[in-house]
Structures are given as structure tokens and as C-alpha cells.
Design a protein around this motif. Structure first.
Motif, PDB file in Angstrom:
ATOM      1  N   ASP A  78       0.932  -1.255  -0.084  1.00  0.00           N
ATOM      2  CA  ASP A  78       0.066  -0.007  -0.010  1.00  0.00           C
ATOM      3  C   ASP A  78       0.813   1.072   0.113  1.00  0.00           C
ATOM      4  OD1 ASP A  78      -2.361  -1.553   0.203  1.00  0.00           O
ATOM      5  OD2 ASP A  78      -2.425  -1.464   2.284  1.00  0.00           O
ATOM      6  N   SER A  79       2.047   1.152   0.345  1.00  0.00           N
ATOM      7  CA  SER A  79       3.040   2.143   0.197  1.00  0.00           C
ATOM      8  C   SER A  79       4.220   1.810  -0.023  1.00  0.00           C
ATOM      9  CB  SER A  79       3.032   2.984   1.616  1.00  0.00           C
ATOM     10  OG  SER A  79       3.687   2.240   2.702  1.00  0.00           O
ATOM     11  N   ASP A  80       5.339   2.833  -0.012  1.00  0.00           N
ATOM     12  CA  ASP A  80       6.830   2.268  -0.482  1.00  0.00           C
ATOM     13  C   ASP A  80       7.641   2.226   0.674  1.00  0.00           C
ATOM     14  OD1 ASP A  80       6.664   4.945   0.263  1.00  0.00           O
ATOM     15  OD2 ASP A  80       7.910   5.581  -1.491  1.00  0.00           O
ATOM     16  N   LYS A  81       6.860   2.223   1.944  1.00  0.00           N
ATOM     17  CA  LYS A  81       7.827   2.047   3.272  1.00  0.00           C
ATOM     18  C   LYS A  81       8.551   0.556   3.464  1.00  0.00           C
ATOM     19  CE  LYS A  81       7.463   3.271   8.233  1.00  0.00           C
ATOM     20  NZ  LYS A  81       6.597   3.891   9.241  1.00  0.00           N
TER      21      LYS A  81
ATOM     22  N   ALA B 164       4.546  -3.093  14.915  1.00  0.00           N
ATOM     23  CA  ALA B 164       3.652  -3.237  16.228  1.00  0.00           C
ATOM     24  C   ALA B 164       3.265  -1.880  16.641  1.00  0.00           C
ATOM     25  CB  ALA B 164       4.287  -3.910  17.117  1.00  0.00           C
ATOM     26  N   ALA B 165       3.883  -0.932  16.605  1.00  0.00           N
ATOM     27  CA  ALA B 165       3.755   0.488  17.174  1.00  0.00           C
ATOM     28  C   ALA B 165       2.628   1.037  16.072  1.00  0.00           C
ATOM     29  CB  ALA B 165       4.863   1.407  17.018  1.00  0.00           C
ATOM     30  N   GLU B 166       2.672   0.767  14.757  1.00  0.00           N
ATOM     31  CA  GLU B 166       1.808   1.434  13.854  1.00  0.00           C
ATOM     32  C   GLU B 166       0.539   0.795  13.657  1.00  0.00           C
ATOM     33  OE1 GLU B 166       2.612   2.509   8.864  1.00  0.00           O
ATOM     34  OE2 GLU B 166       4.217   2.350  10.249  1.00  0.00           O
ATOM     35  N   PHE B 167       0.435  -0.634  13.597  1.00  0.00           N
ATOM     36  CA  PHE B 167      -0.707  -1.402  13.579  1.00  0.00           C
ATOM     37  C   PHE B 167      -1.002  -2.081  14.684  1.00  0.00           C
ATOM     38  CE2 PHE B 167       2.101  -1.502   9.388  1.00  0.00           C
ATOM     39  CZ  PHE B 167       1.202  -0.689   8.785  1.00  0.00           C
ATOM     40  N   GLY B 168      -0.394  -2.248  15.732  1.00  0.00           N
ATOM     41  CA  GLY B 168      -0.808  -2.845  16.907  1.00  0.00           C
ATOM     42  C   GLY B 168      -0.927  -4.465  17.159  1.00  0.00           C
TER      43      GLY B 168
ATOM     44  N   GLN C 131      13.431  -8.264   5.236  1.00  0.00           N
ATOM     45  CA  GLN C 131      12.924  -7.044   4.959  1.00  0.00           C
ATOM     46  C   GLN C 131      11.623  -7.308   4.249  1.00  0.00           C
ATOM     47  OE1 GLN C 131      15.730  -4.025   3.212  1.00  0.00           O
ATOM     48  NE2 GLN C 131      14.497  -4.170   1.280  1.00  0.00           N
ATOM     49  N   PHE C 132      10.597  -6.405   4.330  1.00  0.00           N
ATOM     50  CA  PHE C 132       9.298  -6.309   3.870  1.00  0.00           C
ATOM     51  C   PHE C 132       8.415  -5.159   3.803  1.00  0.00           C
ATOM     52  CE2 PHE C 132       8.712  -6.927   8.325  1.00  0.00           C
ATOM     53  CZ  PHE C 132       7.593  -6.334   8.750  1.00  0.00           C
ATOM     54  N   MET C 133       7.622  -5.193   2.831  1.00  0.00           N
ATOM     55  CA  MET C 133       6.612  -3.835   2.850  1.00  0.00           C
ATOM     56  C   MET C 133       5.427  -4.602   3.126  1.00  0.00           C
ATOM     57  SD  MET C 133       7.860  -2.617  -0.974  1.00  0.00           S
ATOM     58  CE  MET C 133       7.267  -1.021  -0.666  1.00  0.00           C
ATOM     59  N   VAL C 134       4.229  -3.541   3.510  1.00  0.00           N
ATOM     60  CA  VAL C 134       2.793  -3.961   4.106  1.00  0.00           C
ATOM     61  C   VAL C 134       1.860  -3.678   3.202  1.00  0.00           C
ATOM     62  CG1 VAL C 134       1.390  -3.320   6.074  1.00  0.00           C
ATOM     63  CG2 VAL C 134       3.727  -3.701   6.574  1.00  0.00           C
ATOM     64  N   LYS C 135       0.783  -4.608   3.096  1.00  0.00           N
ATOM     65  CA  LYS C 135      -0.336  -4.347   2.395  1.00  0.00           C
ATOM     66  C   LYS C 135      -1.319  -4.800   3.411  1.00  0.00           C
ATOM     67  CE  LYS C 135      -3.509  -6.545  -1.244  1.00  0.00           C
ATOM     68  NZ  LYS C 135      -3.773  -4.979  -1.742  1.00  0.00           N
ATOM     69  N   LEU C 136      -2.503  -3.771   3.612  1.00  0.00           N
ATOM     70  CA  LEU C 136      -3.633  -4.339   4.838  1.00  0.00           C
ATOM     71  C   LEU C 136      -4.685  -5.020   4.027  1.00  0.00           C
ATOM     72  CD1 LEU C 136      -3.914  -0.606   6.129  1.00  0.00           C
ATOM     73  CD2 LEU C 136      -2.678  -2.466   6.967  1.00  0.00           C
ATOM     74  N   SER C 137      -5.162  -5.929   4.708  1.00  0.00           N
ATOM     75  CA  SER C 137      -6.185  -6.855   4.207  1.00  0.00           C
ATOM     76  C   SER C 137      -7.458  -6.185   4.277  1.00  0.00           C
ATOM     77  CB  SER C 137      -6.174  -7.793   5.417  1.00  0.00           C
ATOM     78  OG  SER C 137      -6.676  -7.535   6.541  1.00  0.00           O
ATOM     79  N   VAL C 138      -8.473  -6.657   3.964  1.00  0.00           N
ATOM     80  CA  VAL C 138      -9.997  -6.184   3.786  1.00  0.00           C
ATOM     81  C   VAL C 138     -10.356  -5.757   5.283  1.00  0.00           C
ATOM     82  CG1 VAL C 138     -12.537  -6.373   3.369  1.00  0.00           C
ATOM     83  CG2 VAL C 138     -10.558  -7.399   1.835  1.00  0.00           C
ATOM     84  N   GLU C 139      -9.995  -6.468   6.391  1.00  0.00           N
ATOM     85  CA  GLU C 139     -10.410  -6.111   7.912  1.00  0.00           C
ATOM     86  C   GLU C 139      -9.270  -5.146   8.393  1.00  0.00           C
ATOM     87  OE1 GLU C 139      -9.295  -9.136   6.618  1.00  0.00           O
ATOM     88  OE2 GLU C 139     -11.307 -10.326   6.742  1.00  0.00           O
ATOM     89  N   GLY C 140      -8.209  -4.802   7.722  1.00  0.00           N
ATOM     90  CA  GLY C 140      -7.455  -3.647   8.095  1.00  0.00           C
ATOM     91  C   GLY C 140      -6.241  -4.126   8.737  1.00  0.00           C
ATOM     92  N   PHE C 141      -6.045  -5.481   8.820  1.00  0.00           N
ATOM     93  CA  PHE C 141      -4.701  -6.111   9.207  1.00  0.00           C
ATOM     94  C   PHE C 141      -3.662  -6.056   8.432  1.00  0.00           C
ATOM     95  CE2 PHE C 141      -8.173  -8.965  11.556  1.00  0.00           C
ATOM     96  CZ  PHE C 141      -8.500  -8.055  12.605  1.00  0.00           C
ATOM     97  N   PRO C 142      -2.332  -5.893   8.993  1.00  0.00           N
ATOM     98  CA  PRO C 142      -1.152  -5.800   8.119  1.00  0.00           C
ATOM     99  C   PRO C 142      -0.779  -7.355   7.640  1.00  0.00           C
ATOM    100  CG  PRO C 142      -0.452  -5.758  10.514  1.00  0.00           C
ATOM    101  CD  PRO C 142      -2.139  -5.716  10.469  1.00  0.00           C
TER     102      PRO C 142
END
Length: 549
Positions: free
Chosen positions: A40-43, A67-71, A132-143
């Protein structure tokens, strides 16, 4: 149930008029290939594989930043793990459907049996692999982890540990250094790599420690870009430091369970001082309602086997026991720990703590962060106007402060001057091998009580011990009077302090007798000659707080 399903399918095959291979082929053609994810982003994040199960087809990644960003921990699908293990990557701008077909073919080729290879020798991700990885949020908003790349894990030796410099919140730590032959072979040079304390979590490294780490900049170097190497995701692998050395000194913010009644508010998280050494973690600052079962709801998920809570008069402490120091190092190496509790995901975090706490008046307040020793013992000295004070030493302690005051009063405690052997004004410290001292210049006929405080290698101090039994120093007396006076002043040791010899002593919490304190070597107290024995705790003495420390 699985046998029943197998039997039913075997009976149904002739009825359907279809063989098993034909069914598998038909199913494969009708089933869509799993597509690799797009972020979802280039982070970009760094983390470690916390768990992965090939059979279930997914795993989780531990990362303090996410963990700090998505809990919560980051979910990793089987395809992403397989691509990372086989070093298969998406090409920039590549069509996802075509990429899925290409990836499927490459994975199938890797999984084929080759001459001399064992079946199923395709590369796999394992727990504690660094990625090393990047993140995509699921439909429920989970990373979810996407575009995962496995990083090479190096092993090196610490030549200079990160060092605390000042109280600046921006950069309080001076960088350390690790040297690695593998880095020298791969990139040339001496193999020396810079190491920040932030990359080590809350582990206190010392020169000579063996650590594992990764170099994310290697991925940039592979692209032909300039890179300055710096160790990341540093973990303590092996240490030959003394057994009482502090592995970590920090604060832990631990969420509390939800209240049993809906009408009660959610309790505030615990903020505890945390000291780690050997296979134990010592917590201080507990509230009176914290129980062992509440602590184990979190620490059992970190590999701990036992928790003991002790409520003292000034502060409550807890001791958490792990199978070995390796589990303690892993716990300290990650500053964020996600765990399931009450069907919710909670995050416990580790933080640096200020060396001094500021009081309401703006002055520094020195807090007690370690459990107290048992009350010391006193007896009249052979010289007039003197008292001998003895205590049970600890491996954890690097120094002791001994204080006296008139018994039965609320007078201020006066520290013993180490050099002079008299009551002074400054808090002098006795060395780690000292277990007794002589205090001279006291008033004959007046009873005194003593207490002892110890300090650890991280600079933290313990709660002061309980006061000793009163003792009155001798005046100018003959030998017979002095012996009678000594016997009258020697109070019997408490039942929990004086125990049988080492061969009769039971195991305490799985630890052998004497494991909780250093055997006091022969020493000379101030004013004594080398030939004179110094009273002190012998082999049949142990720390009364052994259940905590």
C-alpha cells in the motif's frame, strides 16, 4: 475423521467415473493461482520470522515498527514466504497474473527431486530468519507482509559495546562496533561494522559477546548503489560474562487484562522496572494487586516457565524464570511483543529508563529498583567501641553501602566510611567480594542497628535491607567480659536464613544450593591483619530473598 473422508472418496471415485489423477488435474486447472501482493506504500520494514508453519501455510513477523503502527504482528502468506526463501522477486511493472505463473513454475522446479538431493529440498523460511518487507492491509485492516526478502544473517564479535553518554533524548548512546570475518570476505576491508544500541533492543552488550545481525544495505549494494553498512536486528548469541552480570536494564509497559465486570474501567498498563541476568528477569514497582498468574499471561508466551511475586514493605518485586539466558536475550532484543489476551491482541513494549527520576521539587530522586538483602548480622568487635557487621553477598552486586543508626530511634542512617571504618557523611561502597566490615568510633553502652544496600553493574540500587538486631559495642573490658558481651549481643539467625550445610540444602526453584550468592572469599576488614579471620556468612548461609533474586 481424516480416515473417514479418505474412505468415502475412494468409494466415490468409480461412481463418478474419474480417477484420482484426473481429479487433481481438473482441480488444478479450475483453481486460480495465488497472486503476489502489492504494498500500500513504499515504506520498508525490518523484522524477524516469529513463527511459520508450512502445513498451515502462513506465519507471522515480529517488528517493533509495525507493532507500534498497526498494534499487532504482521501476517505472512505461504506464497510470500516461499518467494523470500527462493529469492524470487516481482519485476518492476510486471503483470501479477503472469508473475504468479512464473513464480509457480520456479517453485515447482525448485521442489523437484534432483540426483543426490532429498525430496522436497526447496528453500524454506525458518523461525528467527531476518527479513525485509513491505505492508499491504487486508480487507479487515490487518497488516500483511508482501515483497518479502530474506536477509543474510551474520555472526560477529563485539569489540566495543554501545555506551550511555548523556541524558539527551535524541542520541544518548555512543555507537558500538562488531567485527565479522564473513563481512570482510563478502565486502572486503576489516569486517568492522557500526552498531547502534537501538538495533540491540534492550540488551546490554559487552566486549567479547557473540552476536547475530543483518546488513539491509546489502540489497542496495547489489543494485550497484553506494552503501554504508550498519548492523541491524542485533541479537545476543553467546556471552562469557560473569553469571551475575546484568543482561538488560529497562522499563516494560505491560497491558493489564480486561476487568471481569463491564462496569469497571480498563486498568492502566503496568510500568515496571526490569532487570535481566542469567535466566531470570526481575521486575519492581508492582502494584499490590498484581499476581503471578497475571504476569504469566504475558511471560509464558515469551518462553518463561515460572513467576514469583513478593510484596515487600516499600516495594513489590517479581522474579520471572526462563529455561536459559537465550530466551531472556530474545525477550530483551525485541522492544515490542504482541500477544493474545482476552481474545484481543495487546502490545507490551520495552523502553530506556531515565537514570534518575525527577521529584516534584525538581531534584533527582534515586529509586530502589532491586529486591533487598536480608537483615545483616552484628556482633561486638574485639576492639573497644567497635561492631562487626556481616551480610550475605550476591553475584548481582558490584558494591555495598552499610549504614548504622542508634537502635529504636528514627534518626537518619549514617553510612560507613570504607577507608576509615567509621561512620561518615558520604555513601562509600564496599567491593563485590566484601561480606563484612568493622565499624569503629561508636559510643560504648549505646545499641546500634545496621542495614545494607547493594548496587548492580547498571548503576541501579536495591531496596535497603531490614534493620539488624540491636548490638552494643564493648567498652574497656577483659577477655572474659568481652566473650560474655559478645554472646549476649549475638542474636540468633532467623529460621529462613540459617540452613543446613550445602550437602543438605534443597534445590530452590530448580537452582542448586548457593546459586543465589557468591561464596565470600577470605578478606581483610579495615583495621585487621591478614592472619585474623573476619566474621561473615559461611557456606551454610543463603540470601533470604533467594526466592526473588
Amino acid at each position: 475423521k481424516s480416515k473417514a473422508r479418505l474412505h468415502t472418496s475412494e468409494l466415490a471415485l468409480p461412481v463418478l467415473g474419474m480417477t484420482a489423477p484426473a481429479m487433481d488435474q481438473n482441480l488444478a486447472t479450475s483453481q486460480e493461482l495465488e497472486l503476489p501482493g502489492e504494498p500500500d506504500s513504499d515504506k520498508v520494514y525490518l523484522g524477524a520470522v516469529k513463527s511459520y508453519n508450512d502445513r498451515r501455510g502462513f506465519g507471522f513477523v515480529a517488528c517493533a515498527e509495525t507493532a507500534a503502527e498497526f498494534g499487532r504482528d504482521v501476517y505472512m502468506a505461504k506464497l510470500e514466504a516461499q518467494m523470500a526463501a527462493a529469492n524470487i522477486r516481482l519485476q518492476p511493472g510486471e503483470d501479477l497474473q503472469k508473475a504468479a505463473e512464473r513464480i509457480s513454475e520456479q517453485l515447482a522446479a525448485l521442489a523437484m527431486e534432483k540426483p543426490g538431493d532429498k525430496p522436497g529440498t526447496a528453500p524454506r523460511l525458518a523461525e528467527e530468519d531476518l527479513i525485509q518487507f513491505m505492508v499491504k492491509l487486508s480487507v479487515e485492516g490487518f497488516p500483511q507482509a508482501v515483497q518479502v526478502q530474506r536477509l543474510r544473517k551474520y555472526t560477529g564479535t563485539v569489540t566495543r559495546a554501545p555506551e550511555w553518554e548523556h541524558e539527551s533524548p535524541d542520541s544518548p548512546w555512543k555507537p558500538g562496533c562488531v567485527i565479522c570475518e564473513e563481512v570482510a570476505k563478502a565486502h572486503g576491508g576489516s569486517g568492522e561494522v557500526t552498531m547502534q544500541q537501538e538495533a540491540c533492543g534492550q540488551v546490554r552488550l559487552v566486549p567479547g559477546d557473540r552476536v547475530t545481525f543483518c546488513l539491509p544495505e546489502e540489497l542496495e549494494a547489489q543494485k550497484g548503489l553506494p552503501a554504508m553498512f550498519e548492523a541491524k536486528l542485533v541479537m545476543l548469541a553467546q556471552s562469557h560474562r560473569p553469571s551475575g552480570s546484568v543482561l538488560g536494564c529497562c522499563r516494560i509497559r505491560l497491558p493489564r487484562p480486561a476487568p471481569s465486570s463491564e462496569n469497571k474501567p480498563q486498568p492502566a498498563p503496568l510500568s515496571l522496572f526490569c532487570h535481566a541476568f542469567n535466566s531470570k528477569v526481575i521486575l519492581s514497582g508492582l502494584s499490590i494487586d498484581v499476581s503471578e498468574s497475571e504476569l504469566m499471561r504475558f511471560f509464558s508466551k515469551q518462553g518463561a516457565s515460572k513467576a514469583i511475586v513478593a510484596h515487600a514493605r516499600g516495594c513489590s518485586f517479581a522474579s520471572i524464570t526462563f529455561p536459559s539466558s537465550q530466551e531472556v536475550s530474545t525477550f530483551l532484543g525485541r522492544c515490542a511483543h504482541a500477544f493474545a489476551d482476552d481474545k484481543e491482541t495487546r502490545i507490551a513494549t520495552l523502553h530506556n529508563h531515565a537514570r534518575k527520576k525527577m521529584g516534584s521539587s525538581g531534584n533527582c530522586v534515586d529509586e530502589a529498583r532491586l529486591p533487598a538483602l536480608p537483615a545483616p548480622n552484628q556482633c561486638p568487635g574485639e576492639e573497644p567501641s567497635s561492631i562487626l557487621v556481616s551480610w550475605a553477598p550476591l553475584q548481582l552486586a558490584i558494591g555495598y553501602v552499610v549504614e548504622l543508626r542508634p537502635a529504636g530511634t528514627k534518626a537518619d542512617w549514617a553510612p560507613v566510611d570504607v577507608a576509615a571504618g567509621r561512620l561518615g557523611t558520604g555513601p562509600g561502597r564496599f567491593g563485590p567480594t566484601t561480606s563484612s566490615c568493622k565499624v569503629s568510633g561508636l559510643r560504648p553502652g549505646f545499641a546500634y542497628e545496621a542495614r545494607v544496600t547493594y548496587f548492580s553493574s547498571c548503576g541501579c540500587r536495591s531496596e535497603a535491607s531490614d534493620a539488624s538486631q540491636p548490638c552494643t559495642p564493648c567498652g574497656e573490658q577483659g577477655p572474659a567480659q568481652r566473650q560474655h558481651h559478645l554472646a549476649a549481643n549475638q542474636a540468633p539467625a532467623p529460621a529462613w536464613q540459617e540452613v543446613p550445610g550445602p550437602h543438605q540444602m534443597p534445590m530452590m526453584h530448580g537452582m542448586p544450593p548457593g546459586a543465589n550468592f557468591c561464596q565470600p572469599p577470605p578478606m581483610t576488614a579495615p583495621g585487621y591483619s591478614q592472619q585474623q579471620p573476619v566474621p561473615g556468612p559461611g557456606p551454610s548461609w543463603r540470601c533470604g530473598h533467594g526466592t526473588v533474586v
